[in-house]
Design a protein around this motif. Structure first.
Motif, PDB file in Angstrom:
ATOM      1  N   ASP A  51       0.814  -1.215   0.000  1.00  0.00           N
ATOM      2  CA  ASP A  51       0.000   0.000   0.000  1.00  0.00           C
ATOM      3  C   ASP A  51       0.848   1.265   0.000  1.00  0.00           C
ATOM      4  OD1 ASP A  51       1.028   0.000   2.557  1.00  0.00           O
ATOM      5  OD2 ASP A  51      -0.915   0.030   3.586  1.00  0.00           O
ATOM      6  N   GLY A  52       2.173   1.116  -0.247  1.00  0.00           N
ATOM      7  CA  GLY A  52       3.048   2.275  -0.329  1.00  0.00           C
ATOM      8  C   GLY A  52       3.518   2.818   0.998  1.00  0.00           C
ATOM      9  N   ARG A  53       3.172   2.158   2.096  1.00  0.00           N
ATOM     10  CA  ARG A  53       3.535   2.682   3.416  1.00  0.00           C
ATOM     11  C   ARG A  53       5.041   2.694   3.652  1.00  0.00           C
ATOM     12  NH1 ARG A  53       0.925  -1.635   7.479  1.00  0.00           N
ATOM     13  NH2 ARG A  53      -0.824  -1.234   6.066  1.00  0.00           N
ATOM     14  N   GLN A  54       5.801   1.993   2.810  1.00  0.00           N
ATOM     15  CA  GLN A  54       7.252   1.957   2.950  1.00  0.00           C
ATOM     16  C   GLN A  54       7.882   3.311   2.616  1.00  0.00           C
ATOM     17  OE1 GLN A  54       5.349  -0.017   1.050  1.00  0.00           O
ATOM     18  NE2 GLN A  54       5.425  -1.991   2.056  1.00  0.00           N
ATOM     19  N   PHE A  55       7.148   4.170   1.909  1.00  0.00           N
ATOM     20  CA  PHE A  55       7.613   5.494   1.515  1.00  0.00           C
ATOM     21  C   PHE A  55       7.038   6.537   2.475  1.00  0.00           C
ATOM     22  CE2 PHE A  55       7.877   2.803  -2.137  1.00  0.00           C
ATOM     23  CZ  PHE A  55       8.997   3.217  -2.829  1.00  0.00           C
ATOM     24  N   ASP A  56       7.755   7.635   2.628  1.00  0.00           N
ATOM     25  CA  ASP A  56       7.263   8.722   3.471  1.00  0.00           C
ATOM     26  C   ASP A  56       6.168   9.532   2.794  1.00  0.00           C
ATOM     27  OD1 ASP A  56       9.195   8.245   5.588  1.00  0.00           O
ATOM     28  OD2 ASP A  56      10.700   9.101   4.237  1.00  0.00           O
ATOM     29  N   PRO A  80      17.648  -8.357  -7.761  1.00  0.00           N
ATOM     30  CA  PRO A  80      17.866  -7.679  -6.478  1.00  0.00           C
ATOM     31  C   PRO A  80      17.269  -6.275  -6.444  1.00  0.00           C
ATOM     32  CG  PRO A  80      19.919  -7.796  -7.718  1.00  0.00           C
ATOM     33  CD  PRO A  80      18.929  -8.665  -8.436  1.00  0.00           C
ATOM     34  N   SER A  81      17.331  -5.555  -7.562  1.00  0.00           N
ATOM     35  CA  SER A  81      16.902  -4.159  -7.545  1.00  0.00           C
ATOM     36  C   SER A  81      15.428  -4.010  -7.218  1.00  0.00           C
ATOM     37  CB  SER A  81      17.178  -3.496  -8.900  1.00  0.00           C
ATOM     38  OG  SER A  81      18.547  -3.381  -9.147  1.00  0.00           O
ATOM     39  N   VAL A  82      14.585  -4.717  -7.948  1.00  0.00           N
ATOM     40  CA  VAL A  82      13.151  -4.481  -7.808  1.00  0.00           C
ATOM     41  C   VAL A  82      12.676  -4.837  -6.408  1.00  0.00           C
ATOM     42  CG1 VAL A  82      10.866  -5.180  -8.615  1.00  0.00           C
ATOM     43  CG2 VAL A  82      12.661  -4.681 -10.258  1.00  0.00           C
ATOM     44  N   GLN A  83      13.179  -5.956  -5.860  1.00  0.00           N
ATOM     45  CA  GLN A  83      12.657  -6.340  -4.545  1.00  0.00           C
ATOM     46  C   GLN A  83      13.131  -5.426  -3.426  1.00  0.00           C
ATOM     47  OE1 GLN A  83      14.189 -10.378  -3.228  1.00  0.00           O
ATOM     48  NE2 GLN A  83      15.081 -10.300  -5.266  1.00  0.00           N
ATOM     49  N   ILE A  84      14.215  -4.687  -3.649  1.00  0.00           N
ATOM     50  CA  ILE A  84      14.630  -3.663  -2.692  1.00  0.00           C
ATOM     51  C   ILE A  84      13.898  -2.353  -2.964  1.00  0.00           C
ATOM     52  CG2 ILE A  84      16.597  -2.351  -1.798  1.00  0.00           C
ATOM     53  CD1 ILE A  84      16.575  -5.434  -1.242  1.00  0.00           C
ATOM     54  N   ASN A  85      13.758  -1.993  -4.223  1.00  0.00           N
ATOM     55  CA  ASN A  85      13.239  -0.669  -4.572  1.00  0.00           C
ATOM     56  C   ASN A  85      11.745  -0.518  -4.305  1.00  0.00           C
ATOM     57  OD1 ASN A  85      15.825  -0.057  -5.268  1.00  0.00           O
ATOM     58  ND2 ASN A  85      15.530  -0.324  -7.470  1.00  0.00           N
ATOM     59  N   VAL A  86      10.972  -1.606  -4.410  1.00  0.00           N
ATOM     60  CA  VAL A  86       9.554  -1.479  -4.057  1.00  0.00           C
ATOM     61  C   VAL A  86       9.386  -1.325  -2.545  1.00  0.00           C
ATOM     62  CG1 VAL A  86       8.757  -2.736  -6.090  1.00  0.00           C
ATOM     63  CG2 VAL A  86       9.140  -3.979  -3.930  1.00  0.00           C
ATOM     64  N   ARG A  87      10.457  -1.551  -1.788  1.00  0.00           N
ATOM     65  CA  ARG A  87      10.453  -1.346  -0.339  1.00  0.00           C
ATOM     66  C   ARG A  87      11.030   0.026   0.024  1.00  0.00           C
ATOM     67  NH1 ARG A  87      10.367  -6.484   2.468  1.00  0.00           N
ATOM     68  NH2 ARG A  87      10.615  -8.260   1.057  1.00  0.00           N
ATOM     69  N   ALA A  88      11.162   0.916  -0.952  1.00  0.00           N
ATOM     70  CA  ALA A  88      11.729   2.253  -0.731  1.00  0.00           C
ATOM     71  C   ALA A  88      13.196   2.190  -0.338  1.00  0.00           C
ATOM     72  CB  ALA A  88      10.933   3.024   0.324  1.00  0.00           C
ATOM     73  N   GLY A  89      13.902   1.164  -0.818  1.00  0.00           N
ATOM     74  CA  GLY A  89      15.324   1.044  -0.524  1.00  0.00           C
ATOM     75  C   GLY A  89      15.638   0.270   0.743  1.00  0.00           C
ATOM     76  N   LYS A  90      14.629  -0.259   1.400  1.00  0.00           N
ATOM     77  CA  LYS A  90      14.864  -1.086   2.585  1.00  0.00           C
ATOM     78  C   LYS A  90      15.190  -2.510   2.156  1.00  0.00           C
ATOM     79  CE  LYS A  90      11.532   1.408   5.522  1.00  0.00           C
ATOM     80  NZ  LYS A  90      10.788   2.223   4.560  1.00  0.00           N
ATOM     81  N   LEU A  91      16.065  -3.173   2.905  1.00  0.00           N
ATOM     82  CA  LEU A  91      16.351  -4.587   2.667  1.00  0.00           C
ATOM     83  C   LEU A  91      15.250  -5.440   3.273  1.00  0.00           C
ATOM     84  CD1 LEU A  91      20.188  -4.673   3.413  1.00  0.00           C
ATOM     85  CD2 LEU A  91      19.065  -4.522   1.183  1.00  0.00           C
ATOM     86  N   PRO A  92      15.076  -6.675   2.780  1.00  0.00           N
ATOM     87  CA  PRO A  92      14.088  -7.568   3.396  1.00  0.00           C
ATOM     88  C   PRO A  92      14.460  -7.863   4.841  1.00  0.00           C
ATOM     89  CG  PRO A  92      14.856  -8.421   1.280  1.00  0.00           C
ATOM     90  CD  PRO A  92      15.758  -7.287   1.635  1.00  0.00           C
TER      91      PRO A  92
END
Length: 315
Positions: A119-124, A266-278
């Motif tokens: 739901d995009g909550r990973q972004f500010d 690696p890029s997409v699964q990190i970037n949809v998290r706003a740059g956070k690692l799993p």
């Protein structure tokens, strides 16, 4: 590029062909960073922050406060350094609100943990199409330019009456001798990309355009700035006179020949998290997924005989 109220500095990463930017209002001493790179060695899995540290050092040297960390889209060719810069310098991490669509697609592809909510909550902050925000006293408009992905944004900056504006185009356009971005990732659409590009090319001819990538032909040094007029005159894929049908035919035929980007998984699964690692696993390590037959020409195809998991027989 510097005017009285607007300063733009590009940082080129040769490993990924990415250009990250500092956009600043020097008078207000406020800045944004656009499309920052977190370095990854795909052979060893080692992360480093050399590229992001160059940007941080530049901001420190100028004495500017980091107000925004902007993403044009969920990149498939580099990891985002947004969270690293946020930790080092503050600021809000933001991109377009349609990232939710991309998150829903890739949550399934990468079998994300149950706690991941698309739901995009990973972004500010998530921007709506045509939403206006400020970098210092600079007005920036978030333009929705889908086609490469459903969530692509471009950021248009106005630096005063009578002055040519600037647009950070993300992965819509490349330099005129390179052309345009691909449209074959999940949710991509070549016809939509054509319309998005023409939304940008309808701007005044002296509007400056800043590319997110450059893959220079042999004999040319990397470059990342041109004008709307340059693109309309000589872009090899969408110069004036190229119809939507011709562009779609070209783009689909070309995309069918392209390999997946080296760092897409690696890029997409990190970037949809706003740059956070799993989240870390039970052993304390962080793992990046490599789904088999999930992307590219073989997506969805069954495994060759003998390679599938066979449950052990009861003893």
């Amino acid at each position: 590029m510097t005017t009285e109220r607007m300063h733009i500095q590009g940082f080129y990463d040769p490993a990924t062909g990415t250009i990250s930017y500092v956009l600043a209002d020097p008078q207000a001493r406020q800045a944004a960073v656009i499309d920052a790179v977190l370095d990854l060695d795909p052979k060893s899995g080692q992360l480093s922050t050399t590229s992001a540290d160059r940007i941080a050092a530049y901001l420190h040297a100028q004495g500017w406060q980091l107000q925004w960390i902007l993403e044009t889209h969920a990149h498939a060719d580099h990891l985002s350094a947004a969270q690293y810069l946020r930790h080092q310098l503050g600021g809000q991490v933001a991109m377009g609100e349609r990232i939710r669509d991309v998150q829903r697609v890739f949550r399934s592809v990468f079998h994300f943990e149950p706690g991941f909510v698309p739901d995009g909550r990973q972004f500010d902050r998530l921007f709506a199409a045509d939403e206006v925000f400020q970098v210092g006293q600079l007005s920036v408009t978030a333009l929705w330019v889908p086609g490469h992905t459903p969530a692509d944004m471009a950021y248009q900056v106005q630096d005063g009456p009578g002055e040519a504006g600037a647009v950070f185009v993300g992965d819509t356009l490349f330099m005129p001798d390179v052309g345009t971005a691909r449209a074959d990732f999940p949710g991509g659409d070549a016809a939509q990309l054509y319309r998005s590009i023409h939304q940008l090319l309808a701007l005044p001819g002296d509007t400056r355009l800043f590319m997110c990538h450059d893959y220079p032909p042999a004999g040319r040094e990397p470059a990342w700035e041109c004008t709307v007029a340059d693109q309309r005159r000589s872009n090899i894929h969408v110069h004036d006179g190229v119809s939507e049908a011709d562009f779609v035919q070209m783009r689909q035929a070309r995309d069918a020949t392209l390999a997946m980007p080296t760092l897409i998984l690696p890029s997409v699964q990190i970037n949809v998290r706003a740059g956070k690692l799993p989240p870390a696993q039970d052993d304390g390590r962080i793992y990046i997924q490599l789904p088999v037959n999930a992307l590219g020409a073989g997506a969805g195809q069954p495994l060759p005989p003998g390679l599938g998991h066979v449950p052990a027989a009861d003893s």
